[in-house]
Motif scaffolding. Structure first.
Motif, PDB file in Angstrom:
ATOM      1  N   GLU A  27       0.817  -1.200   0.000  1.00 42.86           N
ATOM      2  CA  GLU A  27       0.000   0.000   0.000  1.00 42.86           C
ATOM      3  C   GLU A  27       0.860   1.263   0.000  1.00 42.86           C
ATOM      4  O   GLU A  27       0.593   2.220  -0.743  1.00 42.86           O
ATOM      5  CB  GLU A  27      -0.933  -0.004   1.206  1.00 42.86           C
ATOM      6  N   ARG A  28       1.893   1.274   0.826  1.00 45.90           N
ATOM      7  CA  ARG A  28       2.743   2.461   0.905  1.00 45.90           C
ATOM      8  C   ARG A  28       3.415   2.741  -0.432  1.00 45.90           C
ATOM      9  O   ARG A  28       3.494   3.899  -0.873  1.00 45.90           O
ATOM     10  CB  ARG A  28       3.787   2.260   2.018  1.00 45.90           C
ATOM     11  N   GLU A  47      -6.074  -0.247   3.822  1.00 41.52           N
ATOM     12  CA  GLU A  47      -5.359  -0.231   5.094  1.00 41.52           C
ATOM     13  C   GLU A  47      -5.075   1.172   5.625  1.00 41.52           C
ATOM     14  O   GLU A  47      -4.311   1.334   6.569  1.00 41.52           O
ATOM     15  CB  GLU A  47      -4.038  -1.011   4.951  1.00 41.52           C
ATOM     16  N   SER A  48      -5.689   2.190   5.026  1.00 43.85           N
ATOM     17  CA  SER A  48      -5.432   3.571   5.440  1.00 43.85           C
ATOM     18  C   SER A  48      -6.738   4.327   5.601  1.00 43.85           C
ATOM     19  O   SER A  48      -7.777   3.936   5.059  1.00 43.85           O
ATOM     20  CB  SER A  48      -4.568   4.298   4.402  1.00 43.85           C
ATOM     21  N   GLU A  49      -6.662   5.438   6.301  1.00 47.08           N
ATOM     22  CA  GLU A  49      -7.812   6.324   6.408  1.00 47.08           C
ATOM     23  C   GLU A  49      -8.042   7.015   5.057  1.00 47.08           C
ATOM     24  O   GLU A  49      -7.091   7.330   4.343  1.00 47.08           O
ATOM     25  CB  GLU A  49      -7.576   7.382   7.490  1.00 47.08           C
TER      26      GLU A  49
END
Length: 243
Positions: A27-28, A47-49
């Motif tokens: 994801e990053r 997996e993130s806001e």
């Protein structure tokens, strides 16, 4: 792929719903890249806001769909990257790194698999069809889905439960399975798949409304129009359809 079948750190997000450090790393990498290239786009990633953008467009990302498969060493998982305009997907890809298969679509321009045009199944009789579904994490609805599957079973050739909803949709879009259905998917699971199937000539219905599915339809029924119509007739009155 360098992390596949190695020791990965696994955490639970909910009962049977896992995330690994490889999901976070994937994801990053994706978000860093797309944010640099298109800093005004919003972001909706598993997996993130969520991140609001100043553009009408939003990146929709699933860094690994089929994380349980990935964590268990089962070679059936994928990455989803798509762009939505409101609740409509305008382009998207589903990439299977194990098989090096890129399913891609752009609204109004068709769908491809590794650059070659693809289309949904041309089977017209559900008696000859192979259906795919997955159970998700809504265990109440999953029980009713299994009851429906048992009732429909005598009328179809078989079922495939492969544990990666995004690949299930991609396989329906390219005709590897004849129909795919699910009741509990998130936007990042379906973002590319809705467009892939539609651009490949498929009907993509919201399970609850039976209208055209959008990015935020939690349940989908996907196939060619003839098989969708027959599936709806077979499942009329089922608890799963009415939930």
């Amino acid at each position: 792929m360098g992390r596949f079948q190695t020791d990965v750190e696994v955490s639970l997000k909910g009962r049977a719903n896992v995330v690994t450090d490889a999901d976070l790393a994937s994801e990053r990498l994706i978000l860093d890249y797309v944010s640099e290239e298109y800093p005004d786009f919003g972001i909706l990633s598993e997996e993130s806001e969520p991140v609001a953008g100043t553009s009408p467009y939003t990146w929709v990302v699933d860094p690994i769909d089929g994380t349980r498969n990935f964590a268990e060493g089962i070679p059936h998982f994928c990455i989803v990257v798509a762009i939505s305009d409101g609740d409509q997907v305008v382009c998207g890809v589903t990439y299977d790194p194990v098989r090096d298969e890129m399913f891609a679509a752009q609204r109004g321009r068709g769908a491809t698999l590794n650059g070659e045009p693809m289309q949904v199944s041309d089977r017209e009789d559900i008696d000859e069809a192979v259906l795919g579904f997955d159970l998700g994490y809504d265990f109440g609805q999953a029980k009713h889905l299994l009851e429906l599957a048992a009732d429909v079973w005598p009328r179809v050739q078989g079922y495939r439960l492969m544990g990666a909803g995004a690949l299930g949709l991609a396989y329906a879009a390219c005709g590897r399975i004849d129909l795919y259905f699910h009741h509990s998917l998130s936007a990042w699971d379906i973002a590319s798949g809705v467009l892939l199937a539609r651009e490949a000539g498929g009907a993509v219905l919201d399970r609850a409304t039976l209208e055209d599915a959008t990015l935020f339809s939690p349940g989908l029924i996907v196939s060619n129009p003839s098989l969708v119509k027959q599936f709806l007739a077979l499942t009329e009155g089922s608890t799963w359809r009415s939930m």
